[in-house]
Scaffold this active site. Sequence first.
Site, PDB file in Angstrom:
ATOM      1  N   HIS A  72     -55.497 101.574  23.092  1.00  0.00           N
ATOM      2  CA  HIS A  72     -55.262 103.003  23.294  1.00  0.00           C
ATOM      3  C   HIS A  72     -53.962 103.197  24.068  1.00  0.00           C
ATOM      4  CE1 HIS A  72     -59.655 104.614  22.831  1.00  0.00           C
ATOM      5  NE2 HIS A  72     -59.308 103.806  21.850  1.00  0.00           N
ATOM      6  N   TYR A 201     -61.128 112.616  29.737  1.00  0.00           N
ATOM      7  CA  TYR A 201     -61.678 112.817  31.084  1.00  0.00           C
ATOM      8  C   TYR A 201     -61.690 114.313  31.340  1.00  0.00           C
ATOM      9  CZ  TYR A 201     -61.049 107.869  32.424  1.00  0.00           C
ATOM     10  OH  TYR A 201     -61.135 106.505  32.519  1.00  0.00           O
ATOM     11  N   LYS A 297     -61.438 100.487  37.051  1.00  0.00           N
ATOM     12  CA  LYS A 297     -60.714  99.380  37.678  1.00  0.00           C
ATOM     13  C   LYS A 297     -61.579  98.161  38.028  1.00  0.00           C
ATOM     14  CE  LYS A 297     -56.674 100.891  37.573  1.00  0.00           C
ATOM     15  NZ  LYS A 297     -56.505 100.570  36.176  1.00  0.00           N
TER      16      LYS A 297
HETATM   17  P1  FAD Z   1     -71.278  91.688  38.107  1.00  0.00           P
HETATM   18  O1  FAD Z   1     -70.887  92.105  36.728  1.00  0.00           O
HETATM   19  O2  FAD Z   1     -72.145  92.571  38.896  1.00  0.00           O
HETATM   20  O3  FAD Z   1     -71.847  90.235  38.020  1.00  0.00           O
HETATM   21  C1  FAD Z   1     -72.523  89.627  39.119  1.00  0.00           C
HETATM   22  C2  FAD Z   1     -73.546  88.654  38.575  1.00  0.00           C
HETATM   23  O4  FAD Z   1     -74.174  87.992  39.674  1.00  0.00           O
HETATM   24  C3  FAD Z   1     -74.651  89.345  37.805  1.00  0.00           C
HETATM   25  O5  FAD Z   1     -74.851  88.680  36.580  1.00  0.00           O
HETATM   26  C4  FAD Z   1     -75.858  89.263  38.734  1.00  0.00           C
HETATM   27  O6  FAD Z   1     -77.087  89.217  38.010  1.00  0.00           O
HETATM   28  C5  FAD Z   1     -75.579  87.982  39.486  1.00  0.00           C
HETATM   29  N1  FAD Z   1     -76.214  87.907  40.802  1.00  0.00           N
HETATM   30  C6  FAD Z   1     -76.440  88.911  41.688  1.00  0.00           C
HETATM   31  N2  FAD Z   1     -77.045  88.434  42.801  1.00  0.00           N
HETATM   32  C7  FAD Z   1     -77.203  87.103  42.609  1.00  0.00           C
HETATM   33  C8  FAD Z   1     -77.781  86.066  43.404  1.00  0.00           C
HETATM   34  N3  FAD Z   1     -78.290  86.334  44.611  1.00  0.00           N
HETATM   35  N4  FAD Z   1     -77.797  84.823  42.903  1.00  0.00           N
HETATM   36  C9  FAD Z   1     -77.267  84.557  41.672  1.00  0.00           C
HETATM   37  N5  FAD Z   1     -76.722  85.489  40.876  1.00  0.00           N
HETATM   38  C10 FAD Z   1     -76.682  86.749  41.344  1.00  0.00           C
HETATM   39  N6  FAD Z   1     -64.774  98.443  35.399  1.00  0.00           N
HETATM   40  C11 FAD Z   1     -63.649  98.482  34.643  1.00  0.00           C
HETATM   41  O7  FAD Z   1     -62.723  97.698  34.911  1.00  0.00           O
HETATM   42  N7  FAD Z   1     -63.483  99.351  33.608  1.00  0.00           N
HETATM   43  C12 FAD Z   1     -64.443 100.245  33.274  1.00  0.00           C
HETATM   44  O8  FAD Z   1     -64.291 100.972  32.301  1.00  0.00           O
HETATM   45  C13 FAD Z   1     -65.640 100.279  34.093  1.00  0.00           C
HETATM   46  N8  FAD Z   1     -66.623 101.143  33.821  1.00  0.00           N
HETATM   47  C14 FAD Z   1     -67.795 101.052  34.495  1.00  0.00           C
HETATM   48  C15 FAD Z   1     -68.804 101.928  34.156  1.00  0.00           C
HETATM   49  C16 FAD Z   1     -70.011 101.864  34.824  1.00  0.00           C
HETATM   50  C17 FAD Z   1     -71.098 102.837  34.454  1.00  0.00           C
HETATM   51  C18 FAD Z   1     -70.220 100.866  35.844  1.00  0.00           C
HETATM   52  C19 FAD Z   1     -71.541 100.763  36.550  1.00  0.00           C
HETATM   53  C20 FAD Z   1     -69.218  99.989  36.176  1.00  0.00           C
HETATM   54  C21 FAD Z   1     -67.997 100.081  35.527  1.00  0.00           C
HETATM   55  N9  FAD Z   1     -66.953  99.219  35.845  1.00  0.00           N
HETATM   56  C22 FAD Z   1     -65.785  99.304  35.142  1.00  0.00           C
HETATM   57  C23 FAD Z   1     -67.102  98.210  36.892  1.00  0.00           C
HETATM   58  C24 FAD Z   1     -67.479  96.832  36.333  1.00  0.00           C
HETATM   59  O9  FAD Z   1     -68.617  96.927  35.507  1.00  0.00           O
HETATM   60  C25 FAD Z   1     -67.721  95.846  37.489  1.00  0.00           C
HETATM   61  O10 FAD Z   1     -66.648  95.939  38.384  1.00  0.00           O
HETATM   62  C26 FAD Z   1     -67.865  94.394  36.993  1.00  0.00           C
HETATM   63  O11 FAD Z   1     -69.131  94.205  36.423  1.00  0.00           O
HETATM   64  C27 FAD Z   1     -67.669  93.383  38.127  1.00  0.00           C
HETATM   65  O12 FAD Z   1     -67.908  92.085  37.667  1.00  0.00           O
HETATM   66  P2  FAD Z   1     -68.497  90.972  38.633  1.00  0.00           P
HETATM   67  O13 FAD Z   1     -68.595  89.733  37.820  1.00  0.00           O
HETATM   68  O14 FAD Z   1     -67.740  90.958  39.891  1.00  0.00           O
HETATM   69  O15 FAD Z   1     -69.943  91.502  39.028  1.00  0.00           O
HETATM   70  C1  DHB Z   2     -65.480 103.705  30.390  1.00  0.00           C
HETATM   71  C2  DHB Z   2     -65.891 103.535  31.696  1.00  0.00           C
HETATM   72  C3  DHB Z   2     -65.129 104.043  32.721  1.00  0.00           C
HETATM   73  O1  DHB Z   2     -65.507 103.859  34.006  1.00  0.00           O
HETATM   74  C4  DHB Z   2     -63.956 104.735  32.464  1.00  0.00           C
HETATM   75  O2  DHB Z   2     -63.237 105.232  33.495  1.00  0.00           O
HETATM   76  C5  DHB Z   2     -63.545 104.897  31.155  1.00  0.00           C
HETATM   77  C6  DHB Z   2     -64.317 104.386  30.105  1.00  0.00           C
HETATM   78  C7  DHB Z   2     -66.313 103.148  29.294  1.00  0.00           C
HETATM   79  O3  DHB Z   2     -67.394 102.622  29.594  1.00  0.00           O
HETATM   80  O4  DHB Z   2     -65.913 103.234  28.127  1.00  0.00           O
END
Ligand code: FAD
Ligand code: DHB
Length: 392
Positions: A72, A201, A297
């Site tokens: 995009h 948005y 982010k």
């Molecule tokens: P997580 O994905 O949370 O992974 C952590 C892992 O550790 C999980 O699998 C969990 O089960 C495991 N875990 C937890 N505790 C333990 C434990 N005690 N022992 C062993 N394992 C454990 N980010 C973007 O960049 N772009 C987007 O568009 C965006 N949109 C989003 C929309 C929504 C609705 C949400 C909720 C989040 C969004 N984010 C977005 C944020 C993004 O999803 C997170 O920042 C991302 O998942 C971070 O990855 P991570 O691996 O650090 O953590």
């Molecule tokens: C999506 C999630 C976001 O947090 C955002 O800012 C834009 C798009 C998505 O899940 O597609």
Amino acid sequence: MRTQVAIVGAGPAGLMLGHLLHLRGIDSVILENRGRDYVIERVRAGVLEQGTVDLMTGTGVGERLRREGMRHDGIHIAFNGRRHHVDMAALTGGRAITIYGQNEVVKDLLDARAGTSRPLLFDVDHVVPSGLTDGRPRVSFQKDGDHCELACDFIAGCDGSHGSCRTVIPPSQLQVYQRDYPFGWLGILAHATPSSDQLVYSYHPRGFALFSMRSAEVTRLYLQCGPDEDANGWSDDRIWAELQTRLHTDDGWRPNEGAVLQKSVTGMRRLVVEPMRYGRLFLAGDAAHIVPPTGAKGLNLAMADVRRLADALAAFYSDGSEHQLDAYSDRGLRRTWRAQRFSWWMTTMLHRAPDGTAFDHKRQIAELEYLVSSRAAMTSLAENYAGLPFED
Ligand code: FAD
Ligand code: DHB
């Protein structure tokens, strides 16, 4: 058991770190407390910055992303019944974002891990890192009722916002900046052809709404809601009515409706812990920082963290140098605070605060009007949204 790097958490951060270390011949064990299906099916992010796309394609896990990801070049900002286009690529010298579901990223990384002989243990309990400052780092955990201990050189805390790694750091060694927002997002996946080829948005007096997508057949939509609302309290009819109201624009554009495939509510928080390191424990991704999702982010910050951490560990194993390990936290925090600033700004501009006044509404409209009429303001949005270079 013994390994070089014990990785706690098989989200995007833990899986990508395992992958990057594997490519450099560094051994790791990944410990995940949920089951494989849960990890794959968790629907979350969708926006990948160029740095994340480059990291995936440059390390051999981007083949499906290249085929199925949707590039995009811009986004729309809607308010007062009008949609305004922000041409991100034109404003940033060609940078863009790619729409590709986080669960697809996770699937690709799990496939890559399965192609190595390196362990990834699902369904482990009671994961506790210790020995972080006494020269004997290790992680204890339970698997199928058995107590296990994993000795290692380093522990990577990639266990997300509710993980356990952060909690073993003595509070006196940690500065925590945290706030829960007084609202959340209701997110749905719908079987409906996306009616716009770029994200929308929208700020509306009834609250924020976001139009996004996952494929040519699946639309992803979000609505601002209460922080603790039950998604089941939202019937499909109510969701569509609210989306049509908040996304309404005078040019006749509207999201297509279709069967709701999934719906859930996420609270919104911001959190930074400083430093991102304690002895031999390094925090990465949501374990170290959470941004409200408005700026898209979180996943991208997580990828930037583990790229830096993998480089630092590789330098350590190649010549014993700890210089990059020592710089890991400061460099990560610089990027984190920039992302916090941007996510805070997007969130404040586009959401209706429950205690917001008529003044706040007028101020937000003035901010949005300035944004879409000033090339300088749009450039600032575009360069932050498309993502700062990973090296920064
Ligand atoms: P997580 O994905 O949370 O992974 C952590 C892992 O550790 C999980 O699998 C969990 O089960 C495991 N875990 C937890 N505790 C333990 C434990 N005690 N022992 C062993 N394992 C454990 N980010 C973007 O960049 N772009 C987007 O568009 C965006 N949109 C989003 C929309 C929504 C609705 C949400 C909720 C989040 C969004 N984010 C977005 C944020 C993004 O999803 C997170 O920042 C991302 O998942 C971070 O990855 P991570 O691996 O650090 O953590
Ligand atoms: C999506 C999630 C976001 O947090 C955002 O800012 C834009 C798009 C998505 O899940 O597609």
